[in-house]
Motif scaffolding. Structure first.
Motif, PDB file in Angstrom:
ATOM      1  N   UNK A   1      -5.086  -7.703  10.525  1.00 42.64           N
ATOM      2  CA  UNK A   1      -5.739  -6.397  10.644  1.00 42.64           C
ATOM      3  C   UNK A   1      -5.380  -5.457   9.496  1.00 42.64           C
ATOM      4  N   UNK A   2      -4.431  -5.870   8.648  1.00 40.93           N
ATOM      5  CA  UNK A   2      -4.014  -5.029   7.532  1.00 40.93           C
ATOM      6  C   UNK A   2      -5.025  -5.118   6.394  1.00 40.93           C
ATOM      7  N   UNK A   3      -5.350  -4.001   5.725  1.00 39.91           N
ATOM      8  CA  UNK A   3      -6.282  -4.031   4.594  1.00 39.91           C
ATOM      9  C   UNK A   3      -5.858  -5.001   3.497  1.00 39.91           C
ATOM     10  N   UNK A   4      -4.540  -5.176   3.335  1.00 38.58           N
ATOM     11  CA  UNK A   4      -4.051  -6.077   2.285  1.00 38.58           C
ATOM     12  C   UNK A   4      -3.850  -7.501   2.787  1.00 38.58           C
ATOM     13  N   UNK A   5      -3.982  -7.704   4.095  1.00 36.63           N
ATOM     14  CA  UNK A   5      -3.798  -9.037   4.669  1.00 36.63           C
ATOM     15  C   UNK A   5      -2.364  -9.390   4.981  1.00 36.63           C
ATOM     16  N   UNK A   6      -1.452  -8.473   4.756  1.00 34.10           N
ATOM     17  CA  UNK A   6      -0.047  -8.709   5.082  1.00 34.10           C
ATOM     18  C   UNK A   6       0.628  -7.375   5.365  1.00 34.10           C
ATOM     19  N   UNK A   7       1.864  -7.431   5.841  1.00 40.95           N
ATOM     20  CA  UNK A   7       2.622  -6.220   6.139  1.00 40.95           C
ATOM     21  C   UNK A   7       3.988  -6.348   5.470  1.00 40.95           C
ATOM     22  N   UNK A   8       4.379  -5.403   4.620  1.00 41.93           N
ATOM     23  CA  UNK A   8       5.682  -5.472   3.954  1.00 41.93           C
ATOM     24  C   UNK A   8       6.833  -5.537   4.955  1.00 41.93           C
ATOM     25  N   UNK A   9       7.839  -6.289   4.594  1.00 42.71           N
ATOM     26  CA  UNK A   9       8.985  -6.472   5.495  1.00 42.71           C
ATOM     27  C   UNK A   9       9.672  -5.150   5.820  1.00 42.71           C
ATOM     28  N   UNK A  10       9.722  -4.236   4.854  1.00 40.65           N
ATOM     29  CA  UNK A  10      10.402  -2.961   5.090  1.00 40.65           C
ATOM     30  C   UNK A  10       9.748  -2.197   6.242  1.00 40.65           C
ATOM     31  N   UNK A  11       8.436  -2.293   6.359  1.00 37.94           N
ATOM     32  CA  UNK A  11       7.752  -1.608   7.462  1.00 37.94           C
ATOM     33  C   UNK A  11       8.105  -2.248   8.806  1.00 37.94           C
ATOM     34  N   UNK A  12       8.208  -3.556   8.802  1.00 39.79           N
ATOM     35  CA  UNK A  12       8.530  -4.260  10.047  1.00 39.79           C
ATOM     36  C   UNK A  12       9.929  -3.898  10.534  1.00 39.79           C
TER      37      UNK A  12
ATOM     38  N   UNK B   1      -1.939  -0.023   8.988  1.00 35.47           N
ATOM     39  CA  UNK B   1      -3.047   0.563   8.237  1.00 35.47           C
ATOM     40  C   UNK B   1      -2.618   1.428   7.057  1.00 35.47           C
ATOM     41  N   UNK B   2      -1.322   1.655   6.863  1.00 37.23           N
ATOM     42  CA  UNK B   2      -0.880   2.527   5.784  1.00 37.23           C
ATOM     43  C   UNK B   2      -1.397   2.018   4.437  1.00 37.23           C
ATOM     44  N   UNK B   3      -1.867   2.923   3.611  1.00 36.01           N
ATOM     45  CA  UNK B   3      -2.439   2.583   2.308  1.00 36.01           C
ATOM     46  C   UNK B   3      -1.319   2.288   1.321  1.00 36.01           C
ATOM     47  N   UNK B   4      -1.239   1.064   0.850  1.00 32.47           N
ATOM     48  CA  UNK B   4      -0.173   0.679  -0.075  1.00 32.47           C
ATOM     49  C   UNK B   4      -0.342   1.365  -1.427  1.00 32.47           C
ATOM     50  N   UNK B   5      -1.548   1.720  -1.781  1.00 33.01           N
ATOM     51  CA  UNK B   5      -1.764   2.398  -3.065  1.00 33.01           C
ATOM     52  C   UNK B   5      -1.102   3.760  -3.059  1.00 33.01           C
ATOM     53  N   UNK B   6      -1.216   4.481  -1.936  1.00 34.08           N
ATOM     54  CA  UNK B   6      -0.575   5.794  -1.865  1.00 34.08           C
ATOM     55  C   UNK B   6       0.932   5.660  -1.872  1.00 34.08           C
ATOM     56  N   UNK B   7       1.455   4.563  -1.311  1.00 35.63           N
ATOM     57  CA  UNK B   7       2.909   4.333  -1.332  1.00 35.63           C
ATOM     58  C   UNK B   7       3.383   4.107  -2.753  1.00 35.63           C
TER      59      UNK B   7
END
Length: 210
Positions: free
Chosen positions: A153-164, A201-207
């Protein structure tokens, strides 16, 4: 129910020869009752043997050490948490909203159901490097399971470990606050649900710009 009540109720029942698996299950259940009654400080292999009405060698054969008993209790909790999550996932729709709600509510429900007993076990697990490493290994398995469920469901297809890891910290804090009635169960679930949605859903570009 106090420890003496637990022992009296056990001794008043007819003795039955149990299989190793049945005895192990019985010892785990009595250990949880002891923690509920007197906290983890009162939990020892000797006391567990007394409460279960068995000899010390029987308990030592199952757990070896107090650390082994604490690890067995954490495994028991983890298995129930996973079973609760798996059952809820099967009944939910394959949408981010439903998956996020299932993950959030299952975590809170399991902690609240176990109450202060689990917080005592986790505190004891943090008391030695061996036990802390064991807890960390189980946490890694859990967050990887969440990653596999939510990454589609993530726009990038994955979720960074730090968020988890950030989600897991929030899940523990909110759940224990609900268990101690600092906040309501519904509040804990809603806040954790929103945390999961934001994590996915957080935008990785803004991060990257920040």
């Amino acid at each position: 129910m106090s420890s003496s009540d637990i022992a009296n109720s056990r001794h008043s029942k007819p003795r039955k020869r149990l299989s190793r698996e049945e005895r192990g299950r019985q010892l785990i259940e009595i250990a949880w009752q002891m923690i509920h009654a007197d906290g983890t400080e009162a939990l020892s292999l000797g006391n567990l043997a007394v409460q279960a009405g068995v000899t010390k060698p029987v308990v030592y054969d199952h757990f070896g050490t107090r650390s082994g008993l604490l690890i067995a209790l954490y495994k028991d909790y983890d298995e129930r948490q996973n079973a609760l999550l798996d059952e809820a996932l099967k009944a939910s729709a394959a949408t981010l909203h439903d998956r996020a709600w299932v993950i959030a509510s299952a975590y809170v429900d399991c902690i609240v159901l176990q109450g202060r007993e689990m917080s005592g076990v986790i505190a004891a697990l943090a008391g030695s490097p061996e036990l802390e490493e064991f807890k960390r290994d189980y946490n890694v398995l859990y967050i990887e399971k969440c990653r596999n469920i939510l990454s589609p469901f993530s726009p990038s297809g994955t979720i960074p470990k730090v968020r988890l890891w950030g989600y897991l910290g929030a899940a523990e804090s909110l759940s224990y606050a609900a268990a101690t009635k600092e906040i309501s169960v519904s509040q804990a679930k809603q806040e954790l649900f929103e945390t999961v949605i934001n994590m996915v859903m957080r935008d990785e570009r803004s991060e990257a710009k920040s």
